[in-house]
Design a protein around this motif. Structure first.
Motif, PDB file in Angstrom:
ATOM      1  N   GLN A 165       9.187  -0.754  10.782  1.00 47.52           N
ATOM      2  CA  GLN A 165       8.278  -1.799  11.270  1.00 47.52           C
ATOM      3  C   GLN A 165       7.255  -2.166  10.185  1.00 47.52           C
ATOM      4  O   GLN A 165       6.932  -3.333   9.986  1.00 47.52           O
ATOM      5  CB  GLN A 165       7.571  -1.299  12.551  1.00 47.52           C
ATOM      6  N   ASN A 166       6.777  -1.170   9.477  1.00 48.34           N
ATOM      7  CA  ASN A 166       5.839  -1.434   8.370  1.00 48.34           C
ATOM      8  C   ASN A 166       6.511  -2.246   7.270  1.00 48.34           C
ATOM      9  O   ASN A 166       5.918  -3.174   6.717  1.00 48.34           O
ATOM     10  CB  ASN A 166       5.305  -0.113   7.794  1.00 48.34           C
ATOM     11  N   MET A 167       7.750  -1.872   6.948  1.00 50.66           N
ATOM     12  CA  MET A 167       8.469  -2.610   5.902  1.00 50.66           C
ATOM     13  C   MET A 167       8.701  -4.065   6.351  1.00 50.66           C
ATOM     14  O   MET A 167       8.601  -4.994   5.550  1.00 50.66           O
ATOM     15  CB  MET A 167       9.813  -1.939   5.585  1.00 50.66           C
ATOM     16  N   LEU A 168       9.003  -4.225   7.635  1.00 53.04           N
ATOM     17  CA  LEU A 168       9.270  -5.572   8.159  1.00 53.04           C
ATOM     18  C   LEU A 168       8.021  -6.456   8.063  1.00 53.04           C
ATOM     19  O   LEU A 168       8.079  -7.588   7.591  1.00 53.04           O
ATOM     20  CB  LEU A 168       9.738  -5.448   9.619  1.00 53.04           C
ATOM     21  N   VAL A 169       6.900  -5.937   8.524  1.00 50.39           N
ATOM     22  CA  VAL A 169       5.695  -6.786   8.579  1.00 50.39           C
ATOM     23  C   VAL A 169       4.982  -6.830   7.220  1.00 50.39           C
ATOM     24  O   VAL A 169       4.496  -7.878   6.802  1.00 50.39           O
ATOM     25  CB  VAL A 169       4.734  -6.311   9.690  1.00 50.39           C
ATOM     26  N   GLY A 196      -2.000   1.215  -1.282  1.00 51.97           N
ATOM     27  CA  GLY A 196      -0.633   1.039  -1.762  1.00 51.97           C
ATOM     28  C   GLY A 196      -0.490   1.377  -3.236  1.00 51.97           C
ATOM     29  O   GLY A 196       0.620   1.393  -3.760  1.00 51.97           O
ATOM     30  N   SER A 197      -1.610   1.653  -3.884  1.00 48.64           N
ATOM     31  CA  SER A 197      -1.558   2.053  -5.299  1.00 48.64           C
ATOM     32  C   SER A 197      -1.135   3.516  -5.390  1.00 48.64           C
ATOM     33  O   SER A 197      -1.805   4.399  -4.828  1.00 48.64           O
ATOM     34  CB  SER A 197      -2.931   1.859  -5.955  1.00 48.64           C
ATOM     35  N   ILE A 198      -0.060   3.787  -6.096  1.00 46.31           N
ATOM     36  CA  ILE A 198       0.419   5.168  -6.267  1.00 46.31           C
ATOM     37  C   ILE A 198      -0.578   5.944  -7.116  1.00 46.31           C
ATOM     38  O   ILE A 198      -0.945   7.086  -6.814  1.00 46.31           O
ATOM     39  CB  ILE A 198       1.827   5.155  -6.910  1.00 46.31           C
ATOM     40  N   GLU A 199      -1.060   5.290  -8.159  1.00 47.86           N
ATOM     41  CA  GLU A 199      -2.010   5.911  -9.080  1.00 47.86           C
ATOM     42  C   GLU A 199      -3.299   6.336  -8.361  1.00 47.86           C
ATOM     43  O   GLU A 199      -3.862   7.396  -8.625  1.00 47.86           O
ATOM     44  CB  GLU A 199      -2.349   4.874 -10.170  1.00 47.86           C
ATOM     45  N   ASP A 200      -3.716   5.507  -7.413  1.00 45.83           N
ATOM     46  CA  ASP A 200      -5.003   5.733  -6.744  1.00 45.83           C
ATOM     47  C   ASP A 200      -4.904   6.743  -5.596  1.00 45.83           C
ATOM     48  O   ASP A 200      -5.917   7.147  -5.026  1.00 45.83           O
ATOM     49  CB  ASP A 200      -5.505   4.375  -6.194  1.00 45.83           C
ATOM     50  N   ASN A 201      -3.667   7.155  -5.254  1.00 42.35           N
ATOM     51  CA  ASN A 201      -3.470   7.974  -4.061  1.00 42.35           C
ATOM     52  C   ASN A 201      -3.820   9.440  -4.328  1.00 42.35           C
ATOM     53  O   ASN A 201      -2.995  10.214  -4.804  1.00 42.35           O
ATOM     54  CB  ASN A 201      -2.015   7.858  -3.570  1.00 42.35           C
ATOM     55  N   MET A 245       3.654   3.334   1.675  1.00 41.33           N
ATOM     56  CA  MET A 245       4.962   3.046   1.070  1.00 41.33           C
ATOM     57  C   MET A 245       5.301   1.558   1.163  1.00 41.33           C
ATOM     58  O   MET A 245       5.843   0.974   0.225  1.00 41.33           O
ATOM     59  CB  MET A 245       6.055   3.877   1.739  1.00 41.33           C
ATOM     60  N   SER A 246       4.982   0.934   2.296  1.00 43.82           N
ATOM     61  CA  SER A 246       5.316  -0.484   2.440  1.00 43.82           C
ATOM     62  C   SER A 246       4.450  -1.346   1.528  1.00 43.82           C
ATOM     63  O   SER A 246       4.921  -2.335   0.960  1.00 43.82           O
ATOM     64  CB  SER A 246       5.195  -0.920   3.904  1.00 43.82           C
ATOM     65  N   LYS A 247       3.186  -0.966   1.348  1.00 54.63           N
ATOM     66  CA  LYS A 247       2.327  -1.755   0.441  1.00 54.63           C
ATOM     67  C   LYS A 247       2.753  -1.545  -1.015  1.00 54.63           C
ATOM     68  O   LYS A 247       2.693  -2.479  -1.823  1.00 54.63           O
ATOM     69  CB  LYS A 247       0.855  -1.399   0.644  1.00 54.63           C
ATOM     70  N   ALA A 248       3.201  -0.322  -1.346  1.00 59.25           N
ATOM     71  CA  ALA A 248       3.717  -0.093  -2.706  1.00 59.25           C
ATOM     72  C   ALA A 248       4.967  -0.951  -2.941  1.00 59.25           C
ATOM     73  O   ALA A 248       5.159  -1.509  -4.024  1.00 59.25           O
ATOM     74  CB  ALA A 248       4.030   1.387  -2.911  1.00 59.25           C
ATOM     75  N   ALA A 249       5.809  -1.065  -1.907  1.00 55.41           N
ATOM     76  CA  ALA A 249       7.003  -1.915  -2.020  1.00 55.41           C
ATOM     77  C   ALA A 249       6.595  -3.385  -2.156  1.00 55.41           C
ATOM     78  O   ALA A 249       7.186  -4.137  -2.944  1.00 55.41           O
ATOM     79  CB  ALA A 249       7.903  -1.721  -0.793  1.00 55.41           C
TER      80      ALA A 249
END
Ligand SMILES: NC(=O)c1ccc[n+]([C@@H]2O[C@H](COP(=O)([O-])OP(=O)(O)OC[C@H]3O[C@@H](n4cnc5c(N)ncnc54)[C@H](OP(=O)(O)O)[C@@H]3O)[C@@H](O)[C@H]2O)c1
Length: 231
Positions: free
Chosen positions: A95-99, A131-136, A146-150
């Protein structure tokens, strides 16, 4: 400018549309709700047919100079962002990936035919700093992160493709800053004083950044002030 705002019933989308209108821009809006009109398309961007629907809507109105895609989801129904791996489910991730991703893809596919060498575009997809991998450094919120990183990767790809076919285009993902909305409501208690912004503040900032977008920002994840957040 002629500007397209998707997710226009959302807190930030509505504020952006209103502010643009106040500033004299011609505004086209897309939302799942509202009354259809010459400037408003009722459409669910998660649906497979949405790209064609938006495409037809735009073809009758001519190219847009800029797009804000403000669709996104963080929680809903019984689902809150995950605190641990055990809470991560396939359904909520999808659902996250969809929206958070697919709606932006459908919108871009609809706008793409209008993006040409003589009609470059400014594109802003609302993403999120988490969604920033570096900032996580905190973890949690698996599906949203994960969806924001995508989404951020989609934006980088799109910036390269449109940069080639329509030089002068600038395509960015942007963190709007924590803003009063249904999406942020369950998490507002933990926000430091002065760090929860009104929808009007956020709209003013994001529109200001959009107007000044430059080639160095193409394909980047931007903070609400236009500075670059590492992917
Ligand atoms: N508010 C914050 O603090 C904050 C912080 C970081 C990032 N963001 C990002 O900023 C964007 C806007 O957030 P917001 O605070 O304005 O949220 P919001 O008020 O909840 O609006 C989000 C909009 O996304 C669309 N949407 C939500 N669920 C959907 C679904 N199941 N199917 C299709 N469309 C759906 C809807 O647009 P329509 O109803 O118009 O179709 C909805 O109004 C989001 O991408 C969010 O991740 C917000």
């Amino acid at each position: 400018m002629r500007v397209l705002v998707a997710g226009a019933s959302g807190a930030i989308g509505a504020a952006i549309a209103e502010k643009l209108s106040d500033e004299g821009d011609q505004v086209l809006t897309i939302s799942r709700s509202g009354e259809p009109s010459s400037t408003h398309l009722v459409c669910d961007l998660t649906s497979a047919e949405s790209a064609d629907q938006v495409s037809r809507f735009l073809a009758e109105r001519g190219p847009v100079d800029a797009v804000f895609c403000c669709t996104g989801i963080l929680h809903g129904g019984w689902n809150m962002p995950e605190k641990s791996l055990s809470q991560l489910t396939a359904e909520w991730l999808q659902q996250n990936m969809l929206v958070n991703v697919q709606t932006h893809i459908h919108l871009a596919q609809a706008v793409a035919p209008q993006v040409t060498r003589t009609a470059p575009i400014k594109w802003v997809s609302l993403s999120a700093m988490v969604g920033s991998i570096e900032d996580n450094g905190l973890g949690g919120w698996y599906s949203y992160r994960m969806s924001k990183a995508a989404l951020n990767m989609f934006i980088r790809n799109l910036s390269i493709e449109w940069g080639r076919k329509a030089p002068g285009s600038v395509v960015v993902a942007q963190h709007p800053g924590t803003t009063e909305s249904a999406l942020s409501k369950p998490f507002q208690a933990g926000i430091a004083d002065g760090k929860l912004y009104t929808q009007a503040q956020t709209a003013e900032r994001l529109i200001g950044v959009m107007r000044g977008l430059n080639a160095a920002q193409n394909g980047r994840l931007l903070h609400w002030d236009g500075s670059v957040i590492p992917f």
